[in-house]
Design a protein around this motif. Structure first.
Motif, PDB file in Angstrom:
ATOM      1  N   THR A  12       0.817  -1.201   0.000  1.00  0.00           N
ATOM      2  CA  THR A  12       0.000   0.000   0.000  1.00  0.00           C
ATOM      3  C   THR A  12       0.859   1.262   0.000  1.00  0.00           C
ATOM      4  OG1 THR A  12      -0.163  -0.048   2.401  1.00  0.00           O
ATOM      5  CG2 THR A  12      -1.941  -1.139   1.148  1.00  0.00           C
ATOM      6  N   ALA A  13       2.173   1.117  -0.216  1.00  0.00           N
ATOM      7  CA  ALA A  13       3.041   2.279  -0.327  1.00  0.00           C
ATOM      8  C   ALA A  13       2.547   3.149  -1.484  1.00  0.00           C
ATOM      9  CB  ALA A  13       4.485   1.841  -0.555  1.00  0.00           C
ATOM     10  N   PRO A  14       2.553   4.458  -1.320  1.00  0.00           N
ATOM     11  CA  PRO A  14       1.995   5.328  -2.353  1.00  0.00           C
ATOM     12  C   PRO A  14       2.506   5.049  -3.772  1.00  0.00           C
ATOM     13  CG  PRO A  14       2.326   6.598  -0.376  1.00  0.00           C
ATOM     14  CD  PRO A  14       2.934   5.235  -0.129  1.00  0.00           C
ATOM     15  N   ALA A  15       3.795   4.882  -3.965  1.00  0.00           N
ATOM     16  CA  ALA A  15       4.312   4.637  -5.319  1.00  0.00           C
ATOM     17  C   ALA A  15       3.795   3.320  -5.882  1.00  0.00           C
ATOM     18  CB  ALA A  15       5.837   4.653  -5.327  1.00  0.00           C
ATOM     19  N   ASP A  16       3.646   2.309  -5.028  1.00  0.00           N
ATOM     20  CA  ASP A  16       3.146   1.014  -5.497  1.00  0.00           C
ATOM     21  C   ASP A  16       1.680   1.099  -5.904  1.00  0.00           C
ATOM     22  OD1 ASP A  16       5.621  -0.149  -5.128  1.00  0.00           O
ATOM     23  OD2 ASP A  16       5.129  -0.943  -3.142  1.00  0.00           O
TER      24      ASP A  16
END
Length: 140
Positions: A12-16
């Motif tokens: 759920t990391a923003p870039a992912d």
């Protein structure tokens, strides 16, 4: 900065989350694309762009933007190549390629996208693009 992986990230990391949106869009998988968007998403296409305006809800984004692009353009693709991440903010430098169905003219135009990601979902999107190049490809 490294090239984005072609594998579908699951974090759920923003870039992912943003990368999953690009992959789903390129694959034409509107269900997967909607899954990256918050229920109250605000998706803004730049003034002067053929689809200019702000779209809300995942369904509103896919019907108002992605489905319309698919009707008017062949092979519309956003090629994401550089990610700049600052907390929940993700700026992506990319380019659009496509062929306008009505004119047969191609585009290959640089763009910047600003995403805000919270809780593993995109809550805001803003597009920056040379709208004149896109409109020129639409002109007879």
């Amino acid at each position: 900065m490294t090239e984005p992986s072609s594998e579908l990230p699951t974090s759920t990391a923003p870039a992912d989350v943003v990368r999953r949106q690009y992959i789903a869009s390129a694959d034409g998988d509107l269900e997967a694309l909607r899954a990256t968007l918050a229920a109250d998403v605000e998706w803004t296409e730049m003034a002067g762009f053929p689809l200019a305006g702000t779209y809300r809800t995942p369904e509103g984004v896919t019907s108002g933007v992605m489905e319309r692009l698919g009707r008017d353009w062949n092979d519309w693709t956003a090629h994401d190549d550089t990610y700049v991440v600052d907390g929940e903010n993700v700026v992506v430098l990319a380019r659009y390629t496509a062929t306008n169905k009505a004119t047969g003219k191609d585009i290959d135009v640089r763009v910047a996208h600003h995403f805000v990601v919270r809780g593993g979902r995109i809550v805001r999107f803003e597009q920056f693009v040379d709208t004149a190049e896109v409109r020129a490809a639409m002109a007879s």
